[in-house]
Design a protein around this motif. Structure first.
Motif, mmCIF file in Angstrom:
data_model
loop_
_atom_site.group_PDB
_atom_site.id
_atom_site.type_symbol
_atom_site.label_atom_id
_atom_site.label_comp_id
_atom_site.label_asym_id
_atom_site.label_seq_id
_atom_site.Cartn_x
_atom_site.Cartn_y
_atom_site.Cartn_z
ATOM 1 N N PRO A 10 0.807 -1.235 0.000
ATOM 2 C CA PRO A 10 0.000 0.000 0.000
ATOM 3 C C PRO A 10 0.835 1.277 0.000
ATOM 4 N N HIS A 11 2.064 1.197 0.512
ATOM 5 C CA HIS A 11 2.884 2.410 0.587
ATOM 6 C C HIS A 11 3.801 2.578 -0.609
ATOM 7 N N GLN A 128 -1.414 5.955 -1.750
ATOM 8 C CA GLN A 128 -0.434 5.834 -2.826
ATOM 9 C C GLN A 128 -0.951 4.997 -3.992
ATOM 10 N N VAL A 129 -1.694 3.945 -3.676
ATOM 11 C CA VAL A 129 -2.175 3.065 -4.752
ATOM 12 C C VAL A 129 -3.179 3.812 -5.634
ATOM 13 N N ALA A 130 -4.116 4.493 -5.000
ATOM 14 C CA ALA A 130 -5.117 5.240 -5.775
ATOM 15 C C ALA A 130 -4.446 6.326 -6.606
ATOM 16 N N LEU A 131 -3.533 7.072 -5.975
ATOM 17 C CA LEU A 131 -2.863 8.165 -6.695
ATOM 18 C C LEU A 131 -2.025 7.639 -7.856
ATOM 19 N N GLU A 176 -5.914 -3.416 4.244
ATOM 20 C CA GLU A 176 -7.082 -2.748 4.805
ATOM 21 C C GLU A 176 -7.001 -1.231 4.599
ATOM 22 N N THR A 177 -8.141 -0.609 4.365
ATOM 23 C CA THR A 177 -8.122 0.843 4.177
ATOM 24 C C THR A 177 -7.975 1.529 5.534
ATOM 25 N N GLY A 178 -7.633 2.793 5.536
ATOM 26 C CA GLY A 178 -7.328 3.503 6.773
ATOM 27 C C GLY A 178 -8.554 3.928 7.579
#
Ligand code: TXA
Ligand code: MG
Length: 328
Positions: A10-11, A128-131, A176-178
């Protein structure tokens, strides 16, 4: 449909894996991805067909609009009409992050994204993944929570799998999302500038009111003067007359003039109106002036613009719309 599973850090998502999903987006396919709130499911926002597939995959009613996911304010700004400095303060403070702005959409945003509304929600996820996905696909992504319509929003890739497997092209698993709940959505835009000035609204709700720029608010009211057959020529407050005035006079056209500041008036004018009481008087008499100029058989009505504050904003908006010189 076979759903591809793509696992990423995720990062620091692997760019090659992101590119697989981005290529799908460019190809008009639907992809689920993590954000800092909940998982989203999205497609190329500028493709009506691609966006239609999101609705189909979720069984989402077509009258429930999607959000535009962008990787920067600059990308968002190309898709909506200008917002106020105050809205930009909120953008600076909360983007990237879970604050979605509703703003007036430009024509480039397909109607299917906004379910025919004049507005659209803008969101820059802090993930980061979405961006990376938005950036790699090279276009805004229209997205919604990645659940079947009526189900809770997914906070894990397994939830997305449960709801949408076989219905979308890929699921990017970034853990998992934040936040686990959806973004806050705010909609405090002025849709039509008018009698209550932006300053007064801003006093009541400091920094919260989105102001459209001149000629770009909703409402065609003043454009009724399009049908009156006279041409409007606005000129800046305090400026000298536009150069074309000389030609219009020589050409024997019937000229009207509305002025707020000191000017040497040519003798041959057919209609003159001085506005001595500022924008308030201008607002009160504007529509009367349009009609009076017609009854004086004016061909071209020159109008000095008011200063752009207070009621002057609404007056300027109506003049620009009526002159046919705006994209609004
Ligand atoms: O955190 C989020 O916002 C997540 C992630 C995926 O970005 N997205 C999300 O989308 O929750 P969705 O479609 O599940 O919820 C968006 C809500 C819907 O209730 C929709 O009706 C509303 O936003 N909405 C969308 N466009 C709107 C608009 N122009 N004006 C008012 N409401 C709007
Ligand atoms: Mg939802």
């Amino acid at each position: 449909m076979q759903t591809m599973f793509l696992k990423v850090d995720p990062h620091q998502p692997n760019p090659r894996i992101i590119e697989i999903a981005a290529a799908m987006i460019r190809n008009g396919e639907v992809v689920a991805f993590p954000t800092e709130t909940v998982y989203g499911v999205g497609a190329d926002a500028l493709s009506e067909r691609a966006v239609g597939r999101i609705f189909a995959a979720k069984d989402r009613p077509m009258d429930n609009p999607l959000l535009l996911h962008v990787d920067s304010w600059e990308q968002a700004a190309e898709l909506v009409y200008p917002v106020s400095d105050e809205a930009l303060v909120l953008v600076k403070r909360f983007w990237p992050g879970p604050l979605t702005f509703v703003a007036r959409a430009r024509g480039e945003v397909p109607e299917i994204v906004r379910s025919g509304l004049p507005t659209v929600g803008l969101r820059m996820p802090d993930h980061q993944v979405a961006l990376d996905l938005i950036r790699a696909s090279g276009r805004p992504i229209a997205a919604t929570s990645a659940n079947k319509s009526g189900h809770p929003s997914p906070i894990k890739a397994e939830h997305v799998k449960h709801d949408l497997e076989g219905r979308i092209s890929a699921i990017i698993d970034g853990g998992e999302t934040g936040w686990g709940i959806e973004s806050t959505i705010i909609d405090i835009a002025i849709l039509r500038v008018g009698a209550v000035s932006w300053e007064r609204l801003n006093q009541a709700l400091p920094g919260m009111i989105v102001l459209p720029s001149t000629g770009e608010s909703l409402g065609r009211a003043a454009s009724a003067q399009d049908n009156l057959g006279q041409q409007l020529v606005p000129f800046a407050h305090g400026a000298v007359f536009p150069a074309r005035l000389k030609k219009d006079l020589e050409g024997g056209r019937r000229i009207g003039m509305v002025i707020m500041t000191e000017h040497d008036l040519p003798a041959e004018l057919d209609y003159v109106r001085f506005i001595r009481g500022g924008s308030r008087e201008y607002a009160r008499t504007l529509y009367d002036i349009f009609r009076a100029a017609v009854s004086h058989q004016v061909d071209v009505l020159y109008m000095e613009m008011p200063p752009e504050d207070g009621l002057g904003i609404a007056v300027a908006d109506r003049i620009m719309k009526s002159s046919g010189d705006s994209q609004g």
